[in-house]
Each structure stands twice: as structure tokens, then as C-alpha cells.
Design a protein around this motif. Structure first.
Motif, PDB file in Angstrom:
ATOM      1  N   VAL A   1     -27.101  61.694 106.779  1.00  0.00           N
ATOM      2  CA  VAL A   1     -27.151  62.233 108.138  1.00  0.00           C
ATOM      3  C   VAL A   1     -26.649  63.678 108.151  1.00  0.00           C
ATOM      4  O   VAL A   1     -27.274  64.566 108.746  1.00  0.00           O
ATOM      5  CB  VAL A   1     -26.336  61.364 109.116  1.00  0.00           C
ATOM      6  N   LYS A   2     -25.521  63.931 107.490  1.00  0.00           N
ATOM      7  CA  LYS A   2     -24.951  65.279 107.476  1.00  0.00           C
ATOM      8  C   LYS A   2     -25.909  66.268 106.810  1.00  0.00           C
ATOM      9  O   LYS A   2     -26.078  67.403 107.274  1.00  0.00           O
ATOM     10  CB  LYS A   2     -23.589  65.273 106.761  1.00  0.00           C
TER      11      LYS A   2
ATOM     12  N   GLY B   1     -18.847  72.660 112.742  1.00  0.00           N
ATOM     13  CA  GLY B   1     -17.540  72.172 113.144  1.00  0.00           C
ATOM     14  C   GLY B   1     -16.780  73.127 114.030  1.00  0.00           C
ATOM     15  O   GLY B   1     -15.647  72.888 114.368  1.00  0.00           O
ATOM     16  N   LYS B   2     -17.443  74.243 114.418  1.00  0.00           N
ATOM     17  CA  LYS B   2     -16.733  75.301 115.141  1.00  0.00           C
ATOM     18  C   LYS B   2     -16.155  74.815 116.467  1.00  0.00           C
ATOM     19  O   LYS B   2     -15.016  75.121 116.798  1.00  0.00           O
ATOM     20  CB  LYS B   2     -17.678  76.484 115.359  1.00  0.00           C
ATOM     21  N   TRP B   3     -16.930  74.040 117.218  1.00  0.00           N
ATOM     22  CA  TRP B   3     -16.396  73.628 118.520  1.00  0.00           C
ATOM     23  C   TRP B   3     -15.185  72.719 118.360  1.00  0.00           C
ATOM     24  O   TRP B   3     -14.320  72.688 119.241  1.00  0.00           O
ATOM     25  CB  TRP B   3     -17.474  72.995 119.391  1.00  0.00           C
TER      26      TRP B   3
ATOM     27  N   PRO C   1     -27.328  69.717 109.099  1.00  0.00           N
ATOM     28  CA  PRO C   1     -26.124  70.424 108.637  1.00  0.00           C
ATOM     29  C   PRO C   1     -25.451  71.284 109.707  1.00  0.00           C
ATOM     30  O   PRO C   1     -24.257  71.560 109.614  1.00  0.00           O
ATOM     31  CB  PRO C   1     -26.647  71.279 107.475  1.00  0.00           C
ATOM     32  N   GLY C   2     -26.194  71.681 110.730  1.00  0.00           N
ATOM     33  CA  GLY C   2     -25.610  72.516 111.775  1.00  0.00           C
ATOM     34  C   GLY C   2     -24.960  71.741 112.901  1.00  0.00           C
ATOM     35  O   GLY C   2     -24.445  72.338 113.852  1.00  0.00           O
ATOM     36  N   THR C   3     -24.968  70.417 112.805  1.00  0.00           N
ATOM     37  CA  THR C   3     -24.406  69.568 113.858  1.00  0.00           C
ATOM     38  C   THR C   3     -23.143  68.874 113.354  1.00  0.00           C
ATOM     39  O   THR C   3     -23.080  68.432 112.208  1.00  0.00           O
ATOM     40  CB  THR C   3     -25.436  68.494 114.281  1.00  0.00           C
ATOM     41  N   VAL C   4     -22.130  68.796 114.213  1.00  0.00           N
ATOM     42  CA  VAL C   4     -20.907  68.065 113.873  1.00  0.00           C
ATOM     43  C   VAL C   4     -21.241  66.587 113.710  1.00  0.00           C
ATOM     44  O   VAL C   4     -21.956  66.007 114.532  1.00  0.00           O
ATOM     45  CB  VAL C   4     -19.842  68.253 114.972  1.00  0.00           C
TER      46      VAL C   4
ATOM     47  N   ASP D   1     -23.525  67.505 120.908  1.00  0.00           N
ATOM     48  CA  ASP D   1     -22.399  68.262 120.339  1.00  0.00           C
ATOM     49  C   ASP D   1     -21.920  67.627 119.042  1.00  0.00           C
ATOM     50  O   ASP D   1     -21.359  68.317 118.185  1.00  0.00           O
ATOM     51  CB  ASP D   1     -21.258  68.336 121.352  1.00  0.00           C
ATOM     52  N   ALA D   2     -22.134  66.320 118.888  1.00  0.00           N
ATOM     53  CA  ALA D   2     -21.779  65.632 117.646  1.00  0.00           C
ATOM     54  C   ALA D   2     -22.568  64.340 117.557  1.00  0.00           C
ATOM     55  O   ALA D   2     -22.942  63.751 118.579  1.00  0.00           O
ATOM     56  CB  ALA D   2     -20.285  65.336 117.592  1.00  0.00           C
TER      57      ALA D   2
END
Length: 273
Positions: free
Chosen positions: A206-207, A2-4, A211-214, A185-186
Motif C-alpha cells: 500500500v505504501k 508525513g508532513k501533516w 508514496p505521497g499519502t500518509v 489525508d491518510a
């Protein structure tokens, strides 16, 4: 994780409010008497209501350009650029664009207006309400770099509304291979149509798979399920819920936006504690 979203949109568990444009010049339902000025004023009303209500970002889309095209015409993109240009003095929060359903045109519009993100169907082949629907992600991403839009975030809708994946693959396999092959990016996970609730179990799977993807809940996030959806997803894209009486065709109701965002802000505070 979620950083971006924190860097680009100011928060995690982000809420992106939809600003749906009325039918545009060239669309079958365009109001020729009211003209483009009517579309601009309706969009300004919705933008101001979303901002006053406290959403984190807004996404402009030609939601009422029904029936949709997958090869969008110049007059549609030109009209959207005109509208966003007229609204620019009023835009106080980050924004994105969605030219339904044409990823290259979405990127063209983003480059022209300074949008921070686009949402589109970038991958897959589908049987849809508007015929056989194919994509070419490699070509689109190369176009993104050619026009200087490499900083525009790409939100991949991997469960298109009103369409079904032609390949017999489950959503987890699709999510994993999409992330591996195209580095989105998401990912946006949807219900069947606009306003239909995103299945929280599918969202969770999906999450967990990427886990590393928004991951965004893309449709059907409402006052009574927002905590459940945001406990799984990194954010939500919200349209119908913010409309007067919760009806898709209606204008945005600032009271509904405020009530919803108050609940979101409490949820975020509880996460910190």
C-alpha cells in the motif's frame, strides 16, 4: 510525506493511542447503575495513562458500543461530546474522534470538540457483520465543509474490521483509486479485528502504491513488531497493546505504554542518525 502529521501531531512515525469509551446510554451493555459518570471516569483513567506513557496523540472512540451501527443515534454522539467536554481540562496532546461507524457523526463530533482528525470508513461497499455496508464519500466530504470542519484530517480505513469489500479488487487497486478519487489525508491498513496484526507485506504494498499519502498501521502493532511496522508506515494507531495484559476489554496500563513509547522514541532517534 508525513508532513501533516508533523504539523498537526508534532512528529513523523506518530503513535495515536486509543481511548475506548465504555458502553454509552442507549447501548445494550450500558451500565445504568454506574451511569455516564462511570464512563467518564474510566475514560479519564485511560487518557491520563496514555498521556503519561508518552503517546503523540489520542483518539476517542465508542469502541464498546457493540453491536455497532452505521447510522449512529443522537444519544451516542451527545454522550461522547459530554465525555470529551468533561475531559478537556486534562487533554494535553492533539486528539481525534471515531464514532463507529458513521463518518458524518464523527465529523459532527470533531467540529463540536475541536478534534484534529477522524478515522472512519469513507469509501467502498462491504458485506459485514452488521449487514450490507455502503458509503457515500462525496456526501460526507460536502458535509465536512458545510459544518466548517474542513481542517479536520480524514483517516480512511480501507480494510474495515469484520467486513469484506464486495467488489473483487485487490488492496493496491483500492488504495490507488481511493487516493485519486477522494484525496484522503491518510490510509489506515488493518488486520481482521481489533488487535489483529496488520500484515507488513500488505502495508508495504500500500505504501509503495501511494508514496505521497500518509499510511497508518491500524491494528495489532505490538512491542515485538513496532519497529518493523514503523519502518514501512508513517505511524500507528494503537489500542489493545496498551491495555492491561494486552487484553482488549481491560483499562490502559501506563507501564505498557511507557515501554512501547520508549522503543518508538529509540526507533525515531535511529532514523535521524
Amino acid at each position: 510525506m508525513g508532513k501533516w502529521t508533523i504539523e498537526a501531531l508534532g512528529t513523523d512515525k506518530v503513535i495515536i493511542g486509543m481511548c475506548h469509551f465504555l458502553p454509552l446510554p442507549g447501548d445494550p451493555s450500558f451500565d445504568k447503575k454506574g451511569g455516564i459518570e462511570k464512563v467518564i471516569e474510566a475514560a479519564r483513567h485511560d487518557l491520563l495513562a496514555l498521556q503519561e506513557g508518552g503517546v503523540d496523540a489520542v483518539m476517542f472512540s465508542n469502541e464498546f458500543s457493540l453491536p455497532y451501527l452505521t447510522d449512529v443515534r443522537t444519544e451516542t454522539v451527545a454522550s461522547m461530546a459530554r465525555i470529551i467536554g468533561e475531559l478537556m481540562p486534562d487533554v494535553k496532546i492533539p486528539f481525534g474522534v471515531n464514532v463507529l461507524w458513521d463518518p458524518k457523526q464523527s465529523l459532527n463530533l470533531a467540529a463540536a470538540t475541536g478534534a484534529k482528525f477522524v478515522r472512519e470508513i469513507f469509501t467502498g461497499v462491504y458485506a459485514s457483520d452488521f449487514g450490507l455496508w455502503n458509503t457515500n464519500c462525496g456526501d460526507v466530504v460536502r458535509h465536512q465543509h458545510n459544518i466548517g470542519a474542513e481542517d479536520v484530517k480524514l483517516l480512511f480505513n480501507i480494510v474495515p474490521e469484520a467486513a469484506r469489500y464486495l467488489g473483487d479488487r485487490n488492496i493496491i487497486d483500492i488504495a490507488k483509486s481511493t487516493v485519486f478519487n477522494t484525496k484522503p489525508d491518510a490510509l489506515c491498513v488493518s488486520g481482521l479485528v481489533a488487535g489483529a496484526e496488520t500484515d507488513s507485506q500488505i502495508l508495504k504494498k500500500v505504501k509503495e502504491a501511494v508514496p505521497g499519502t500518509v499510511v497508518f498501521a491500524n491494528t495489532g502493532v505490538k512491542l515485538n513488531n513496532v519497529e518493523e511496522q514503523l519502518s514501512i508506515a508513517d505511524g500507528a494507531i494503537v489500542g489493545t497493546t496498551f491495555k492491561k495484559d494486552g487484553v482488549f476489554e481491560n483499562p490502559v496500563d501506563v507501564t505498557r505504554v511507557k515501554e512501547f513509547m520508549d522503543r518508538v522514541k529509540k526507533f525515531r532517534e535511529n532514523l535521524k542518525n
